[in-house]
Scaffold this motif. Sequence first.
Motif, short mmCIF file in Angstrom:
data_model
loop_
_atom_site.label_atom_id
_atom_site.label_comp_id
_atom_site.label_asym_id
_atom_site.label_seq_id
_atom_site.Cartn_x
_atom_site.Cartn_y
_atom_site.Cartn_z
N VAL A 97 -47.19 -9.96 -54.83
CA VAL A 97 -45.97 -9.44 -54.21
C VAL A 97 -44.89 -9.32 -55.29
O VAL A 97 -44.41 -10.32 -55.82
CB VAL A 97 -45.50 -10.36 -53.07
CG1 VAL A 97 -44.18 -9.84 -52.50
CG2 VAL A 97 -46.55 -10.45 -51.98
N LEU A 100 -39.82 -8.02 -52.01
CA LEU A 100 -39.78 -8.05 -50.54
C LEU A 100 -38.33 -7.92 -50.11
O LEU A 100 -37.46 -8.63 -50.60
CB LEU A 100 -40.37 -9.37 -50.03
CG LEU A 100 -40.15 -9.70 -48.55
CD1 LEU A 100 -40.77 -8.66 -47.64
CD2 LEU A 100 -40.71 -11.09 -48.22
N SER A 117 -39.45 -5.52 -42.51
CA SER A 117 -39.93 -6.00 -43.81
C SER A 117 -40.48 -4.83 -44.62
O SER A 117 -41.29 -4.05 -44.10
CB SER A 117 -41.03 -7.05 -43.63
OG SER A 117 -40.58 -8.14 -42.87
N LEU A 119 -42.32 -4.20 -48.42
CA LEU A 119 -42.91 -4.91 -49.56
C LEU A 119 -43.39 -3.94 -50.62
O LEU A 119 -43.85 -2.83 -50.31
CB LEU A 119 -44.11 -5.76 -49.11
CG LEU A 119 -43.82 -6.96 -48.21
CD1 LEU A 119 -43.96 -6.57 -46.74
CD2 LEU A 119 -44.77 -8.11 -48.54
N VAL A 121 -46.24 -4.29 -53.53
CA VAL A 121 -47.32 -5.17 -53.97
C VAL A 121 -48.12 -4.48 -55.07
O VAL A 121 -48.09 -3.25 -55.23
CB VAL A 121 -48.26 -5.55 -52.80
CG1 VAL A 121 -47.50 -6.34 -51.74
CG2 VAL A 121 -48.91 -4.32 -52.19
N TYR A 131 -52.89 -6.72 -45.83
CA TYR A 131 -51.95 -7.82 -46.06
C TYR A 131 -51.79 -8.57 -44.75
O TYR A 131 -51.65 -7.96 -43.68
CB TYR A 131 -50.60 -7.26 -46.51
CG TYR A 131 -49.52 -8.30 -46.73
CD1 TYR A 131 -49.41 -8.97 -47.95
CD2 TYR A 131 -48.60 -8.59 -45.73
CE1 TYR A 131 -48.41 -9.91 -48.15
CE2 TYR A 131 -47.60 -9.53 -45.92
CZ TYR A 131 -47.51 -10.19 -47.14
OH TYR A 131 -46.53 -11.13 -47.34
N SER A 187 -44.27 -0.98 -45.08
CA SER A 187 -43.23 -1.62 -44.28
C SER A 187 -43.68 -1.77 -42.84
O SER A 187 -44.57 -1.06 -42.37
CB SER A 187 -41.92 -0.81 -44.33
OG SER A 187 -42.07 0.43 -43.67
N ALA A 209 -43.69 -14.97 -55.51
CA ALA A 209 -43.33 -13.57 -55.36
C ALA A 209 -42.30 -13.21 -56.42
O ALA A 209 -41.61 -14.08 -56.97
CB ALA A 209 -42.77 -13.31 -53.97
N TYR A 212 -36.93 -11.47 -53.70
CA TYR A 212 -36.79 -11.43 -52.25
C TYR A 212 -35.33 -11.20 -51.91
O TYR A 212 -34.46 -11.98 -52.30
CB TYR A 212 -37.28 -12.76 -51.65
CG TYR A 212 -37.10 -12.92 -50.16
CD1 TYR A 212 -37.34 -11.88 -49.27
CD2 TYR A 212 -36.71 -14.15 -49.63
CE1 TYR A 212 -37.20 -12.04 -47.90
CE2 TYR A 212 -36.57 -14.33 -48.26
CZ TYR A 212 -36.81 -13.28 -47.40
OH TYR A 212 -36.66 -13.45 -46.05
#
Length: 270
Positions: A97, A100, A117, A119, A121, A131, A187, A209, A212
């Motif tokens: 990740v 985020l 959310s 992300l 990745v 995921y 997302s 990660a 964030y």
Amino acid sequence: MHQAITHRGLPLARLRAALDEAGTHIGQSTLSYWQRGLRRPEMPRATEAVLALEQVLDLPSNSLLGLIEPMGEHSGRSTSLAAEEFEADLRNACLEVLALHEVVTVNAARTRRSVLSRLVVRGRADGADRYLALHPADEQGHVEHSAVHTGEGCRAGRMRKRGPDGSVAFELLFDRRLSPGEIHVFSYTVIDTATGQTGGHLRRFPSKAGNYLLQLRFHRGVLPARCFREQHGDDIRHDELSYGLDGVVSAYFEPVDCDRAGITVHWGPA
């Protein structure tokens, strides 16, 4: 459902119009099927519609939702795992990740209504194609009814039953298999069912990660007394945050190397 609609005494056309005004669109034929008991709302896809019905029919929060069996209770789309296997899957070992971004919407009743959310990745191994996302329970909600709406880059897979900490995990399937080093953006939005006053949003991180960004978007007429940026590792660190006139408070973490990170909320006297 039949008794609730009948007791309110609204013609279906007026009920549909009231739902439209509330921003929820349900066909009159669907309402008719629900009223006559010929069909039941398919959960969790219909979560948002059932919550809107509760408001329009002036019913207590979750009074209808709590009566409806969650989707997957007797279907192959839901799986239950041992705690060890659940924890291993949450690490999403085939993915790194990188970033985020989450936006949590808190309504005028001080409850968490949705979590968006997004992300970024990167594939760690050849063939990564999914995921596993964890949605934590909030106050007095039926978290197993939480509905997932997928955005770009993914589609909904299986829903895992309640995990060891009272959460529900959702499988997000990518539109392709990733090669090692390949970047992918996806997302999803979770429509929440909590009814109690939220204490904020802490995201669990089973593995490290990159960064964030968390934003809580409050109803402008109901703002908390104080907000804190928190991260939980060997100890708990917290710093007070401020929000602007738009009712948004933000917390940024880089890198993320802790068990939990997020924003906690103190509402003060009601």
